[in-house]
Design a protein around this motif. Structure first.
Motif, PDB file in Angstrom:
ATOM      1  N   GLY A 105       0.829  -1.195   0.000  1.00 47.72           N
ATOM      2  CA  GLY A 105       0.000   0.000   0.000  1.00 47.72           C
ATOM      3  C   GLY A 105       0.859   1.239   0.000  1.00 47.72           C
ATOM      4  N   LEU A 106       0.202   2.371  -0.050  1.00 50.85           N
ATOM      5  CA  LEU A 106       0.880   3.659  -0.042  1.00 50.85           C
ATOM      6  C   LEU A 106       0.059   4.619   0.806  1.00 50.85           C
ATOM      7  N   SER A 107       0.678   5.711   1.224  1.00 52.49           N
ATOM      8  CA  SER A 107      -0.077   6.716   1.978  1.00 52.49           C
ATOM      9  C   SER A 107      -1.314   7.129   1.201  1.00 52.49           C
ATOM     10  N   GLU A 108      -1.182   7.222  -0.122  1.00 50.70           N
ATOM     11  CA  GLU A 108      -2.291   7.667  -0.965  1.00 50.70           C
ATOM     12  C   GLU A 108      -3.424   6.653  -1.059  1.00 50.70           C
ATOM     13  N   THR A 109      -3.192   5.421  -0.569  1.00 50.09           N
ATOM     14  CA  THR A 109      -4.248   4.398  -0.622  1.00 50.09           C
ATOM     15  C   THR A 109      -4.659   3.937   0.776  1.00 50.09           C
ATOM     16  N   SER A 110      -4.478   4.781   1.745  1.00 51.37           N
ATOM     17  CA  SER A 110      -5.068   4.675   3.104  1.00 51.37           C
ATOM     18  C   SER A 110      -4.493   3.712   4.152  1.00 51.37           C
ATOM     19  N   PRO A 111      -3.517   2.875   4.054  1.00 54.64           N
ATOM     20  CA  PRO A 111      -2.627   2.661   2.922  1.00 54.64           C
ATOM     21  C   PRO A 111      -2.882   1.352   2.157  1.00 54.64           C
TER      22      PRO A 111
END
Length: 505
Positions: free
Chosen positions: A302-308
């Protein structure tokens, strides 16, 4: 519009299971009722200080009780949480405060030197956290809010700062809907979190992984969170045994440490759920951990942009070592052509391309950066910048990163940001920052330097200087001197050549 607040993650178990233990730190044990009461009291204090719905409040604290208390207090007051990475320098914290437009900084006593300097430089008011801190004193004098302030589902809840290719940290705006859904789906669909589970909170709570997967998902299920302020593998094992912990979330470096510490431990915890993320977990480490602790590891991505969380190995689909499993419930993760920027063109199964994500977990955009948001959000998909594949069973695998992001110990380090700082050194004419394989941290930061005319820089001096100007996870531990950097036809530095040259030296 529908109303929803991330504060409900704590408010609901306090209503449904008031006497169940929510939080453990050392000898301190707090029930959900006690934790929510304290958060509402702090929220009342924040409202009294002028915090209004939508106001951004920065939070700088380690994994101590102060973090979740202040986090849910900000949310209950209707504010937007801006978590501050604890490894940042004062200059970097200044940028976060300025860029986010934070009206207040809530700072743990252990961080007041850095936080205080940044607050003074920006004119942002800082309140000390802790029993003797200013916020606690104001909370004791305040009547706790009856409940959390009403927010709409798409209103911002948290702004995570993450760097882009420009090297300037950007604020990724996550809504209440994004984060409530990610916590809920992590708890009940991707994983089987039960109310009597006890999870170790060793991941930094200022980080999206620790915040959503450890804290919010655990409390969404009404389970218990045991905080470990500073990760030490031997101490983690002792604490997990003592507290009956059965759930562990960690980055690969933590799993490496636990495997090593297990050999000397007299007793091991009986773990039921182990989740790895933040960076690729070497298959050898996964196998060693599963052998030592007798439990499967579910690796995710995940990424920060996907909450994550976007994708994770899940019991429903089975696991595949080296993969990041399947997309979360309600989320699509696909592979698209990486060489096409203005649209998302999906590729057939098995082909290598850019990982793209769409669903309830995708962020609203970057705070105050419409152009960067438009580049990242294309045709309803979020372009991750990572390269990967999807096999005929639906398992996703990350192959490489489209951008030259270095992942050191689970934290992203963006070379351009480090280069911008290092090039200010008087003895440095040019610099290229690369990530090199490291057995402990996954990757280590290496700076390849061309000296300024007439200068004879000492690599050790450059390391010491950079340590003063960059976050603890960002400064290069290794500096190499060269006469010239390799350039391609477009005059861009060929970092793949540098990685090949220095990885074996």
């Amino acid at each position: 519009m529908a109303t929803l607040s991330l504060a409900a993650i704590l408010a609901e178990p306090a209503r449904r299971h008031p006497d169940r233990t929510a939080l453990v730190e050392g000898e301190l044990r707090l029930s959900f009722k006690e934790t929510w009461h304290a958060a509402r009291a702090q929220a009342a204090a924040l409202v009294g200080l002028g915090v209004r719905p939508g106001d951004r409040v920065a939070l700088m604290a380690p994994n101590t009780t102060e973090f979740p208390m202040a986090y849910y207090a900000i949310l209950a007051a209707g504010g937007v949480v801006v978590p501050v990475h604890l490894l940042l320098s004062a200059e970097e914290v200044e940028h976060v405060l300025r860029d986010s437009g934070a009206t207040l900084l809530l700072c743990h006593p252990a961080q007041t030197a850095t936080g205080g300097a940044a607050a003074e430089a920006t004119g942002v008011r800082m309140l000390d956290l802790g029993e003797r801190g200013e916020l606690a004193a104001l909370a004791r004098e305040s009547e706790p809010l009856a409940s959390y302030v009403t927010r709409e589902a798409d209103d911002p809840a948290v702004v995570f700062y993450t760097s882009g290719t420009t090297g300037v940290p950007k604020g990724a705006v996550l809504s209440h809907f994004n984060l409530v859904m990610n916590a809920t789906v992590n708890a009940f669909d991707a994983n089987d979190i039960r109310p009597d589970d006890i999870a170790l909170g060793a991941l930094p709570l200022f980080h999206a992984f620790g915040q959503t997967v450890s804290m919010n998902s655990t409390w969404r299920a009404g389970a218990t969170l045991v905080l470990l302020p500073r990760f030490d593998a031997a101490r983690a094992i002792e604490l997990m045994v003592a507290e009956g912990v059965n759930t562990f979330h960690g980055v690969p470096t933590m799993f490496v440490g636990l495997v090593a510490a297990a050999a000397a431990a007299t007793d091991l915890p009986r773990l039921r759920i182990c989740i790895s993320g933040g960076a690729s977990l070497p298959v050898a480490v996964l196998e060693q951990f599963e052998k030592a602790f007798g439990t499967p590891v579910y690796e995710g991505y995940g990424l920060s942009e996907t909450s994550p969380t976007a994708s994770v190995n899940q019991p429903d689909f089975g696991t595949k070592a080296g993969s990041i499993g399947h997309p979360l419930w309600g989320v699509d993760v696909e592979i698209a052509r990486a060489d096409v920027d203005d649209r998302v063109e999906l590729l057939p199964t098995g082909e290598l391309g850019e990982v793209v994500v769409r669903g309830h977990n995708v962020f609203s955009g970057y705070l105050g950066r419409p152009e960067a948001s438009a580049q990242a959000l294309v045709d309803g998909w979020f372009r991750t910048g990572d390269l990967g594949t999807k096999d005929d069973e639906g398992f996703l695998t990350i192959v490489d990163r489209k951008k030259d992001v270095i992942i050191r110990g689970g934290f992203n380090v963006y070379p351009r940001e480090v280069e911008e700082v290092l090039v200010r050194h008087p003895d440095v004419a040019q610099v290229a920052v690369i990530g090199l394989p490291d057995p402990v941290h996954g990757e280590e930061v290496c700076a390849v330097v061309v000296a300024a005319p007439g200068a004879s820089p000492d690599p050790a001096d450059i390391v010491a200087w950079s340590k003063e100007h960059l976050g603890k996870h960002k400064y290069p531990r290794r500096v190499e001197l060269t006469d010239a950097l390799p350039l391609g036809p477009s005059m861009k530095v060929l970092k793949r050549e540098l990685r090949a040259a220095y990885a074996v030296s």
